[in-house]
Design a protein around this motif. Structure first.
Motif, PDB file in Angstrom:
ATOM      1  N   SER A  14      34.476   6.103  34.500  1.00  0.00           N
ATOM      2  CA  SER A  14      33.875   6.285  33.183  1.00  0.00           C
ATOM      3  C   SER A  14      33.349   4.939  32.701  1.00  0.00           C
ATOM      4  O   SER A  14      33.899   3.891  33.045  1.00  0.00           O
ATOM      5  CB  SER A  14      34.912   6.827  32.190  1.00  0.00           C
ATOM      6  OG  SER A  14      34.372   6.913  30.878  1.00  0.00           O
ATOM      7  N   SER A  15      32.290   4.976  31.906  1.00  0.00           N
ATOM      8  CA  SER A  15      31.737   3.722  31.376  1.00  0.00           C
ATOM      9  C   SER A  15      31.317   3.913  29.928  1.00  0.00           C
ATOM     10  O   SER A  15      31.116   5.039  29.457  1.00  0.00           O
ATOM     11  CB  SER A  15      30.537   3.257  32.213  1.00  0.00           C
ATOM     12  OG  SER A  15      29.450   4.163  32.086  1.00  0.00           O
ATOM     13  N   TRP A  16      31.187   2.789  29.237  1.00  0.00           N
ATOM     14  CA  TRP A  16      30.713   2.785  27.861  1.00  0.00           C
ATOM     15  C   TRP A  16      29.744   1.621  27.719  1.00  0.00           C
ATOM     16  O   TRP A  16      30.080   0.488  28.056  1.00  0.00           O
ATOM     17  CB  TRP A  16      31.874   2.636  26.874  1.00  0.00           C
ATOM     18  CG  TRP A  16      31.450   2.866  25.452  1.00  0.00           C
ATOM     19  CD1 TRP A  16      31.084   1.922  24.531  1.00  0.00           C
ATOM     20  CD2 TRP A  16      31.327   4.130  24.792  1.00  0.00           C
ATOM     21  NE1 TRP A  16      30.747   2.523  23.349  1.00  0.00           N
ATOM     22  CE2 TRP A  16      30.884   3.882  23.473  1.00  0.00           C
ATOM     23  CE3 TRP A  16      31.547   5.448  25.184  1.00  0.00           C
ATOM     24  CZ2 TRP A  16      30.659   4.892  22.551  1.00  0.00           C
ATOM     25  CZ3 TRP A  16      31.325   6.463  24.269  1.00  0.00           C
ATOM     26  CH2 TRP A  16      30.891   6.188  22.965  1.00  0.00           C
ATOM     27  N   ALA A  20      25.860   1.314  21.815  1.00  0.00           N
ATOM     28  CA  ALA A  20      25.925   2.771  21.781  1.00  0.00           C
ATOM     29  C   ALA A  20      25.591   3.275  20.386  1.00  0.00           C
ATOM     30  O   ALA A  20      25.847   2.597  19.380  1.00  0.00           O
ATOM     31  CB  ALA A  20      27.311   3.258  22.190  1.00  0.00           C
ATOM     32  N   PRO A  24      33.114   4.718  19.925  1.00  0.00           N
ATOM     33  CA  PRO A  24      33.948   5.432  20.895  1.00  0.00           C
ATOM     34  C   PRO A  24      35.072   6.197  20.206  1.00  0.00           C
ATOM     35  O   PRO A  24      35.670   5.702  19.246  1.00  0.00           O
ATOM     36  CB  PRO A  24      34.493   4.310  21.779  1.00  0.00           C
ATOM     37  CG  PRO A  24      34.430   3.089  20.921  1.00  0.00           C
ATOM     38  CD  PRO A  24      33.208   3.258  20.075  1.00  0.00           C
ATOM     39  N   VAL A  43      36.516   0.314  23.139  1.00  0.00           N
ATOM     40  CA  VAL A  43      35.735   0.784  24.289  1.00  0.00           C
ATOM     41  C   VAL A  43      36.592   0.822  25.548  1.00  0.00           C
ATOM     42  O   VAL A  43      36.438   1.710  26.396  1.00  0.00           O
ATOM     43  CB  VAL A  43      34.471  -0.076  24.503  1.00  0.00           C
ATOM     44  CG1 VAL A  43      33.552   0.030  23.298  1.00  0.00           C
ATOM     45  CG2 VAL A  43      34.809  -1.528  24.798  1.00  0.00           C
ATOM     46  N   LYS A  46      38.746   3.904  25.316  1.00  0.00           N
ATOM     47  CA  LYS A  46      37.924   5.099  25.497  1.00  0.00           C
ATOM     48  C   LYS A  46      37.754   5.429  26.972  1.00  0.00           C
ATOM     49  O   LYS A  46      38.015   6.564  27.414  1.00  0.00           O
ATOM     50  CB  LYS A  46      36.568   4.884  24.828  1.00  0.00           C
ATOM     51  CG  LYS A  46      35.470   5.844  25.231  1.00  0.00           C
ATOM     52  CD  LYS A  46      35.781   7.288  24.866  1.00  0.00           C
ATOM     53  CE  LYS A  46      34.591   8.190  25.219  1.00  0.00           C
ATOM     54  NZ  LYS A  46      34.919   9.618  25.014  1.00  0.00           N
ATOM     55  N   VAL A  47      37.307   4.452  27.771  1.00  0.00           N
ATOM     56  CA  VAL A  47      37.070   4.728  29.188  1.00  0.00           C
ATOM     57  C   VAL A  47      38.378   4.949  29.938  1.00  0.00           C
ATOM     58  O   VAL A  47      38.440   5.741  30.889  1.00  0.00           O
ATOM     59  CB  VAL A  47      36.239   3.608  29.848  1.00  0.00           C
ATOM     60  CG1 VAL A  47      34.853   3.546  29.226  1.00  0.00           C
ATOM     61  CG2 VAL A  47      36.924   2.247  29.756  1.00  0.00           C
ATOM     62  N   ASP A  50      39.381   8.528  29.255  1.00  0.00           N
ATOM     63  CA  ASP A  50      38.508   9.447  29.983  1.00  0.00           C
ATOM     64  C   ASP A  50      38.956   9.628  31.427  1.00  0.00           C
ATOM     65  O   ASP A  50      38.827  10.707  32.007  1.00  0.00           O
ATOM     66  CB  ASP A  50      37.065   8.932  29.971  1.00  0.00           C
ATOM     67  CG  ASP A  50      36.392   9.108  28.623  1.00  0.00           C
ATOM     68  OD1 ASP A  50      36.940   9.839  27.770  1.00  0.00           O
ATOM     69  OD2 ASP A  50      35.314   8.503  28.422  1.00  0.00           O
TER      70      ASP A  50
END
Length: 253
Positions: A14-16, A20, A24, A43, A46-47, A50
């Protein structure tokens, strides 16, 4: 250091992006803690979530060139102004802050480590994650890389990061394998620091440049690894002392 080559099983990733349109979603973190998180930790969390939300336990390798340097800089400015420093801000300024928050939120007591290695941070994090998984494959290993540019107060940073986050879950149920290599080169030799000055300028302007059969050349390691994972095509990054390359293999581990 001798040349290195290794592969890691990638169950998911997963990436961010650095920029953005929305913030996130880290709703799995309790509100009191969530309010105090930096953009970097958000961030990263978040990843991480995920990739590992459905895993009861994961070992974490967190990597960042600068880490919570912006928070630390704010603390130093507070001290310089003669004002009291928030204990919470201090506790969240360490490099492994994100991994600690993640483990506490999940109730996961698995081992966590944090590392920083300049412009080669992500490459060595991939090596560390490989070493941990190769030693014990019974528990997944979650690699989380997150970074942001340093505060302007520090001046120009060579090979500066562009920001963003990337997480890779190493597990037996892999969708494929990421092949990684580090080839040592003599400082200033053709094709390295001195030989890629023109290429570096092109990469800075476009984000990538052709490097022939060796794969596309990128300005940062994170850009190269993300490109390889996203397109399943080879990618390369060149530093002063080594050339790093990544490629994708659909075969299972």
């Amino acid at each position: 250091m001798p040349d290195l080559h290794w592969t890691i099983p990638v169950a998911r990733w997963s990436s961010w992006p650095a920029v953005a349109a929305v913030a996130p979603d880290v709703g799995f973190i309790e509100p009191m803690v969530r309010r105090r998180l930096s953009t970097l930790s958000r961030v990263a969390l978040k990843v991480a979530y995920d990739c590992a939300a459905d895993k009861p336990s994961v070992r974490i390798v967190f990597a960042s060139r600068h880490g919570e340097l912006r928070r630390t800089t704010d603390i130093l400015r507070t001290i310089s102004a003669g004002e009291p420093v928030s204990p919470t801000s201090f506790s969240l300024s360490v490099l492994n802050a994100m991994s600690g928050v993640f483990g506490i939120a999940r109730g996961d007591r698995a081992a966590a480590s944090a590392l920083s290695a300049g412009a080669e941070t992500l490459g060595y994090a991939l090596l560390e994650a490989h070493a941990q998984y190769a030693t014990d494959s019974s528990t997944p290993v979650l690699l989380v890389y997150a970074d942001e540019p340093a505060d302007p107060a520090y001046g120009t940073i060579e090979e500066e990061v562009q920001g963003g986050a990337l997480a890779i879950l190493l597990d037996a149920t892999s969708a494929g394998r990421l092949s990684c290599s580090r080839t040592a080169v003599a400082p200033g030799s053709a094709g390295t620091a001195a030989g890629t000055a023109g290429v570096t300028a092109a990469v800075t302007a476009t984000g990538s440049a052709s490097a022939g059969d060796a794969g596309t050349l990128f300005a940062t390691q994170s850009q190269a690894v993300h490109h390889c994972l996203d397109t399943h095509t080879a990618a390369q990054w060149r530093g002063e002392y080594a050339v790093w390359e990544w490629s994708w293999d659909e075969g299972v581990a």
